[in-house]
Design an enzyme around this catalytic site. Sequence first.
Site, PDB file in Angstrom:
ATOM      1  N   LEU A  40       9.557   2.499  -4.307  1.00  0.00           N
ATOM      2  CA  LEU A  40      10.858   2.123  -3.733  1.00  0.00           C
ATOM      3  C   LEU A  40      11.316   0.746  -4.182  1.00  0.00           C
ATOM      4  O   LEU A  40      12.516   0.452  -4.157  1.00  0.00           O
ATOM      5  CB  LEU A  40      10.799   2.159  -2.202  1.00  0.00           C
ATOM      6  CG  LEU A  40      10.467   3.515  -1.554  1.00  0.00           C
ATOM      7  CD1 LEU A  40      10.398   3.370  -0.038  1.00  0.00           C
ATOM      8  CD2 LEU A  40      11.500   4.560  -1.933  1.00  0.00           C
ATOM      9  N   VAL A  78       1.751 -11.838   2.238  1.00  0.00           N
ATOM     10  CA  VAL A  78       2.126 -12.783   1.180  1.00  0.00           C
ATOM     11  C   VAL A  78       3.110 -13.780   1.788  1.00  0.00           C
ATOM     12  O   VAL A  78       4.144 -13.397   2.338  1.00  0.00           O
ATOM     13  CB  VAL A  78       2.772 -12.049  -0.011  1.00  0.00           C
ATOM     14  CG1 VAL A  78       3.285 -13.039  -1.047  1.00  0.00           C
ATOM     15  CG2 VAL A  78       1.783 -11.076  -0.644  1.00  0.00           C
ATOM     16  N   GLY A 130       0.833  -1.206   0.000  1.00  0.00           N
ATOM     17  CA  GLY A 130       0.000   0.000   0.000  1.00  0.00           C
ATOM     18  C   GLY A 130       0.857   1.241   0.000  1.00  0.00           C
ATOM     19  O   GLY A 130       1.690   1.433  -0.882  1.00  0.00           O
ATOM     20  N   GLY A 131       0.670   2.092   1.004  1.00  0.00           N
ATOM     21  CA  GLY A 131       1.428   3.339   1.056  1.00  0.00           C
ATOM     22  C   GLY A 131       1.096   4.240  -0.120  1.00  0.00           C
ATOM     23  O   GLY A 131       0.173   3.988  -0.889  1.00  0.00           O
ATOM     24  N   SER A 132       1.871   5.298  -0.275  1.00  0.00           N
ATOM     25  CA  SER A 132       1.618   6.246  -1.371  1.00  0.00           C
ATOM     26  C   SER A 132       1.706   5.566  -2.730  1.00  0.00           C
ATOM     27  O   SER A 132       0.860   5.775  -3.603  1.00  0.00           O
ATOM     28  CB  SER A 132       2.623   7.396  -1.315  1.00  0.00           C
ATOM     29  OG  SER A 132       2.537   8.092  -0.096  1.00  0.00           O
ATOM     30  N   ALA A 133       2.741   4.743  -2.942  1.00  0.00           N
ATOM     31  CA  ALA A 133       2.960   4.119  -4.253  1.00  0.00           C
ATOM     32  C   ALA A 133       1.826   3.156  -4.604  1.00  0.00           C
ATOM     33  O   ALA A 133       1.270   3.204  -5.708  1.00  0.00           O
ATOM     34  CB  ALA A 133       4.300   3.395  -4.282  1.00  0.00           C
ATOM     35  N   LYS A 137       3.499  23.772  -2.373  1.00  0.00           N
ATOM     36  CA  LYS A 137       4.943  23.802  -2.630  1.00  0.00           C
ATOM     37  C   LYS A 137       5.168  24.507  -3.966  1.00  0.00           C
ATOM     38  O   LYS A 137       4.625  24.081  -4.992  1.00  0.00           O
ATOM     39  CB  LYS A 137       5.519  22.382  -2.688  1.00  0.00           C
ATOM     40  CG  LYS A 137       6.995  22.380  -3.104  1.00  0.00           C
ATOM     41  CD  LYS A 137       7.622  21.002  -3.144  1.00  0.00           C
ATOM     42  CE  LYS A 137       9.053  21.098  -3.656  1.00  0.00           C
ATOM     43  NZ  LYS A 137       9.757  19.813  -3.648  1.00  0.00           N
ATOM     44  N   GLU A 168      15.151  17.400  -4.508  1.00  0.00           N
ATOM     45  CA  GLU A 168      14.255  17.663  -5.650  1.00  0.00           C
ATOM     46  C   GLU A 168      13.032  16.735  -5.698  1.00  0.00           C
ATOM     47  O   GLU A 168      12.318  16.680  -6.701  1.00  0.00           O
ATOM     48  CB  GLU A 168      15.004  17.624  -6.988  1.00  0.00           C
ATOM     49  CG  GLU A 168      16.083  18.687  -7.127  1.00  0.00           C
ATOM     50  CD  GLU A 168      15.562  20.093  -7.418  1.00  0.00           C
ATOM     51  OE1 GLU A 168      14.337  20.289  -7.389  1.00  0.00           O
ATOM     52  OE2 GLU A 168      16.397  20.992  -7.658  1.00  0.00           O
TER      53      GLU A 168
END
Length: 505
Positions: free
Chosen positions: A336, A182, A10-13, A76, A345
């Site tokens: 990741l 998993v 899950g997470g943002s990705a 931003k 950046e």
Amino acid sequence: MIRRIVIVGGGSAGWLTAGLIAADHQGTPLHITLIESPDIAPIGVGEGTWPSMRDTLRRIGVSEADFFRECDAAFKQGSRFNRWVDGSDHDYYFHPFVLPQGYGEVNLPQQWQAQHPDTPFADLVSFQPHLCVNGRAPKQVVTPEFASVANYGYHLDAGKFGVFLRKHCLEKLGVHYVPDNVVGISSHDNGDIAALQTQTHGALEAELFIDCTGMQSLLLGKHYEVPFISQKHVLYNDSALAVQIPYPADDYPIASQTSSTAQSAGWIWDIGLPTRRGVGHVYSSAHIGDDQAEAELRRYISATGGPQDIPSPRKLSFNPGYRARFWHRNCVAIGLSAGFIEPLEASALALVEMSVAMVSDELPATREAMDIVARRFNDAFTYRWERVIDFLKLHYVLSRRRDSAYWRDNTAAVPERLNDLLTLWRHRAPSRNDFNRIEEVFPSASYQYVLYGMGFRSEYTQPQAQQAAQADHYFREAAALTRKMLGALPDNRELINHITKRHHA
């Protein structure tokens, strides 16, 4: 036919992947499942985005006001770099999100050098650094959601962002959610993944598997053993200490840029959210110890108005680099699990967005078509990772700092691709001809902002006196826009407060 997609992690990705593909393919037979381990907390450090996130969120179908409210989000408008050039107190420059006024119409760097060499390049060609310095928001109260007066991305709470996207995916986009671990992977005879074995939900079968398992890279790295190409010989930073800092008062100004302040063996990020600052020290463990890195972080926090008694920072370690391939057989890695480079950046979430967009836009109809799409995907993202590395390294190689081994080593190790460009730029400005893919990671304008912000000078061989008047027109235009916007745009916190209170049911 490709009918079932399983996203692992899950997470943002993971949730960006689920949301974008589900939104793009609504009304088709495509079935999307996301499996997320209830035992693994997301890393949740990527707090900065590019302006591209506005399009991504719009495409997924969320409300910007809900996003601001539920993700502790702020605007931003670019990045400010402190002490990168020579390490002095007055050493800073901006990389704003707005393109220079007259970009592509005239050779702005040449005329800047000839006419206004003592004015910082970004301050002359863009109104946006002035908005940042004066704490202005990038839009007005009446500006519609996701629209802008000045181009902007976001700062956000990455942990809350994943939860926000998950809710939207489950309630509005029909994504199937499996909170489970998993425990095994079963394969077809040809080596494709057939199914993921879970602890309590049995086998999850699909035609396409998307690996969003973070640095463990469960499918692409562990199962397929796709090699990892380390970039530690180019970008030395491999550690970070992260901490959350409260504001001294509720009405304290919210910075609308990411600040990056160079240290003896790394740099400190400083990101303003409505309720707190996210601050962290990214550094090279080969050049500085954890204790000394923490001491520098604490000194910075104290010097920038933070409390003396901060909690112990969270330590993160990473190997900078990326996979030799990102799409292998019927598995593609996003986030990741595909690679990670230091957060200078804020390229991490941007690469996630680009990856998901390409998977969704080019989604193969059949397994036969998948290998062709995979080849194109691998070509595109190998190129993009290389461009990110070049662009980040540009900040280091141009530094005049020699006060530590870290800065001396950094200026010595220059990738060949970047070295070639620097050779060309000794006699001309970065141009669109240097970056000619349709979807470049960074435009030549970004290279100009960093190059000339860092004190680089080009020795122009072609006199272009006829462009002086035209350039002067654009310089005056940028100054006029600055005056107009400073008078018309609200304070950053004022607008964020308005957005989060408006529409609140």
